[in-house]
Design a protein around this motif. Structure first.
Motif, mmCIF file in Angstrom:
data_model
loop_
_atom_site.group_PDB
_atom_site.id
_atom_site.type_symbol
_atom_site.label_atom_id
_atom_site.label_comp_id
_atom_site.label_asym_id
_atom_site.label_seq_id
_atom_site.Cartn_x
_atom_site.Cartn_y
_atom_site.Cartn_z
ATOM 1 N N GLY A 159 0.773 -1.226 0.000
ATOM 2 C CA GLY A 159 0.000 0.000 0.000
ATOM 3 C C GLY A 159 0.805 1.276 0.000
ATOM 4 O O GLY A 159 0.244 2.356 -0.133
ATOM 5 N N LEU A 160 2.121 1.180 0.164
ATOM 6 C CA LEU A 160 2.934 2.391 0.193
ATOM 7 C C LEU A 160 3.727 2.522 -1.105
ATOM 8 O O LEU A 160 3.839 1.587 -1.887
ATOM 9 C CB LEU A 160 3.864 2.413 1.404
ATOM 10 C CG LEU A 160 4.883 1.285 1.621
ATOM 11 C CD1 LEU A 160 6.119 1.442 0.756
ATOM 12 C CD2 LEU A 160 5.301 1.229 3.081
ATOM 13 N N HIS A 172 -4.990 -4.650 -4.726
ATOM 14 C CA HIS A 172 -6.440 -4.705 -4.570
ATOM 15 C C HIS A 172 -6.909 -3.643 -3.573
ATOM 16 O O HIS A 172 -6.133 -3.150 -2.749
ATOM 17 C CB HIS A 172 -6.863 -6.091 -4.076
ATOM 18 C CG HIS A 172 -6.421 -7.203 -4.966
ATOM 19 N ND1 HIS A 172 -6.746 -7.282 -6.290
ATOM 20 C CD2 HIS A 172 -5.649 -8.307 -4.715
ATOM 21 C CE1 HIS A 172 -6.232 -8.366 -6.829
ATOM 22 N NE2 HIS A 172 -5.542 -8.997 -5.898
ATOM 23 N N SER A 173 -8.185 -3.319 -3.647
ATOM 24 C CA SER A 173 -8.766 -2.388 -2.691
ATOM 25 C C SER A 173 -10.222 -2.735 -2.468
ATOM 26 O O SER A 173 -10.860 -3.377 -3.309
ATOM 27 C CB SER A 173 -8.638 -0.938 -3.187
ATOM 28 O OG SER A 173 -9.469 -0.718 -4.309
ATOM 29 N N PHE A 217 -6.247 -0.981 1.045
ATOM 30 C CA PHE A 217 -5.473 -1.319 -0.147
ATOM 31 C C PHE A 217 -4.456 -2.381 0.262
ATOM 32 O O PHE A 217 -3.732 -2.204 1.248
ATOM 33 C CB PHE A 217 -4.742 -0.086 -0.687
ATOM 34 C CG PHE A 217 -5.651 1.018 -1.154
ATOM 35 C CD1 PHE A 217 -5.898 1.211 -2.497
ATOM 36 C CD2 PHE A 217 -6.252 1.876 -0.234
ATOM 37 C CE1 PHE A 217 -6.738 2.232 -2.932
ATOM 38 C CE2 PHE A 217 -7.094 2.899 -0.653
ATOM 39 C CZ PHE A 217 -7.337 3.076 -2.011
ATOM 40 N N TRP A 218 -4.404 -3.473 -0.499
ATOM 41 C CA TRP A 218 -3.506 -4.561 -0.137
ATOM 42 C C TRP A 218 -2.995 -5.267 -1.379
ATOM 43 O O TRP A 218 -3.479 -5.035 -2.495
ATOM 44 C CB TRP A 218 -4.211 -5.541 0.807
ATOM 45 C CG TRP A 218 -5.329 -6.328 0.183
ATOM 46 C CD1 TRP A 218 -5.269 -7.586 -0.339
ATOM 47 C CD2 TRP A 218 -6.700 -5.911 0.015
ATOM 48 N NE1 TRP A 218 -6.493 -7.981 -0.813
ATOM 49 C CE2 TRP A 218 -7.396 -6.978 -0.612
ATOM 50 C CE3 TRP A 218 -7.407 -4.743 0.324
ATOM 51 C CZ2 TRP A 218 -8.747 -6.905 -0.929
ATOM 52 C CZ3 TRP A 218 -8.751 -4.680 -0.005
ATOM 53 C CH2 TRP A 218 -9.408 -5.741 -0.622
ATOM 54 N N ARG A 262 -2.720 -0.621 3.609
ATOM 55 C CA ARG A 262 -3.005 0.815 3.660
ATOM 56 C C ARG A 262 -4.463 1.052 3.974
ATOM 57 O O ARG A 262 -5.339 0.299 3.518
ATOM 58 C CB ARG A 262 -2.654 1.444 2.317
ATOM 59 C CG ARG A 262 -3.147 2.879 2.120
ATOM 60 C CD ARG A 262 -2.812 3.324 0.708
ATOM 61 N NE ARG A 262 -3.537 4.525 0.321
ATOM 62 C CZ ARG A 262 -3.591 5.021 -0.915
ATOM 63 N NH1 ARG A 262 -2.949 4.392 -1.888
ATOM 64 N NH2 ARG A 262 -4.267 6.107 -1.184
ATOM 65 N N ILE A 263 -4.740 2.114 4.733
ATOM 66 C CA ILE A 263 -6.110 2.516 5.024
ATOM 67 C C ILE A 263 -6.289 3.984 4.670
ATOM 68 O O ILE A 263 -5.393 4.797 4.862
ATOM 69 C CB ILE A 263 -6.466 2.271 6.512
ATOM 70 C CG1 ILE A 263 -7.963 2.528 6.760
ATOM 71 C CG2 ILE A 263 -5.596 3.108 7.443
ATOM 72 C CD1 ILE A 263 -8.443 2.089 8.139
#
Length: 407
Positions: free
Chosen positions: A197-198, A231-232, A244-245, A295-296
């Motif tokens: 996610g980053l 993916h999200s 998000f992963w 990620r969030i």
């Protein structure tokens, strides 16, 4: 009647570069990059916006994406990010360079200035509208000798190679064999690398059996269109909170819908930050140690409705396992009136295993707090490389690469 004279493009451009050089957000500097960015007229690559807008330190969208909550198709990157990525690239006189992501064409123009009359620059993009735009602006600004090609950047540009330098100005999740193999031995590959996610701008040097980083800096870029391994999904019916992963992570956002309706459990570290101090390194350490890192993003109405505010609602790290989650949060510490405020970093947890996840997250906060300037070494090996040929570190598997993060 307003008779106030407006600053010339040259004045505005020099003011922008003065600020970038003074602030050095990534701590990097190269006088040749400074000269190139002072010389190329950025505003002529952005005719649809005002000259003042062209010389603000902001990204400028050149092609929108109509999809819900979607990023634009193409942008002119933030000038300070352009600056430090060009420093990472170390382009020199006579180099042959391939740029993935043509954008407005301005970055290719900077590269042309850096490689001089004996060098060669090829820029490409998968979107024919983008390459047509870049071709038009480059021709109009005197850079007609730059090759502009329309293709998937992951395929490289073998007919023009090999390259001394390759740079991507779009986010890359899995650097393709073409990106890696079309580089000369000892050559440099600079790309906004994405994982968990980053995104980080990573400068990699080609070695006999791997590509090894010597610089890892914070950045944000649009992802490559053809990459589908990220993916999200929303964890609420109102589409306010999104995860998000990566494809290798067993994350089901719908499994968290019950958990986030309950109050958060909070865990706090002893690590504190000032009001303008970056704590992006926490996320980087999480990604190098914990396979649950993702990620969030949270929109303000979700915070107003009772969700604990993430430390960075637009772009923050989380740990997710099954029906449980913990994400980075912060709280202002009491202080005397007029004193510079401090904020304690911690974790907001949800679900049956939330407290355990929060403890793991706080461990990484503490590790970062003990050495805030530490930068990992990222190594990319071809897929299938045996474990005993990898350097020590945390391994993330991707279809064409084995990525190792070492502190």
């Amino acid at each position: 009647m307003n008779t106030t004279a407006q600053p010339s493009p040259e004045v505005l451009r020099n003011q922008l570069i003065d600020t970038i050089v003074r602030e050095r957000v990534a701590g990097l500097y190269d006088p040749q990059v400074e000269e190139a960015m002072r010389t190329v007229p950025r505003h002529e690559f952005l005719p649809a916006v005002s000259i003042e807008t062209a010389y603000t330190n902001e990204a400028v969208t050149i092609k929108d994406n109509p999809a819900e909550d979607a990023l634009p198709f193409s942008c002119a990157s933030k000038p300070d990010v352009v600056f430090f990525m060009l420093v990472q690239l170390q382009a020199r006189e006579g180099h042959r360079i391939f740029e993935i992501g043509a954008g407005t064409g301005v970055n290719a123009a900077y590269l042309r200035r850096l490689v001089g009359p004996t060098g060669h620059v090829i820029t490409g993009d998968i979107d024919s509208d983008v390459t047509a735009y870049a071709r038009k602006t480059l021709d109009a600004t005197g850079y007609g000798d730059i090759e502009v090609i329309t293709r998937d950047g992951a395929l490289g540009a073998e007919e023009y190679g090999p390259f001394d330098r390759i740079i991507a100005t779009v986010g890359v999740w899995d650097p393709s064999p073409a990106m890696r193999n079309q580089l000369t031995p000892g050559g440099r590959l600079v790309l906004p690398l994405r994982w968990r996610g980053l995104t980080r701008s990573v400068a990699l040097v080609r070695e006999p059996n791997r590509h090894r980083s010597d610089s890892v800096k914070v950045c944000g870029f649009l992802p490559m269109i053809e990459e589908t391994e990220e993916h999200s999904g929303y964890i609420d019916d109102d589409h306010l909170t999104r995860l998000f992963w990566d494809y290798d992570q067993p994350i089901d956002p719908t499994a968290l819908r019950a958990a986030i309706t309950q109050p958060a459990t909070l865990a706090w570290s002893e690590t504190t930050v000032g009001p303008v101090e970056s704590f992006d390194g926490v996320w980087l350490r999480m990604s190098a140690t914990d396979p649950a890192t993702c990620r969030i993003t949270v929109k303000q109405p979700a915070v107003d409705a009772g969700l604990r505010r993430p430390a960075n609602p637009n772009l923050g790290p989380a740990l997710v396992e099954g029906d449980s989650m913990a994400y980075l949060t912060l709280a202002r510490l009491p202080s005397e009136e007029g004193a510079v405020p401090r904020f304690r970093l911690g974790a907001a947890a949800y679900g049956p295993a939330g407290e355990t996840l929060a403890e793991r997250l706080c461990t990484q906060i503490t590790a970062w707090g003990d050495d805030r300037t530490a930068e990992p070494v990222i190594s990319l090996y071809p897929a299938g490389t045996p474990d005993d040929q990898l350097t020590d570190g945390y391994v993330i598997e991707k279809p064409s690469t084995r990525m190792v993060i070492s502190y």
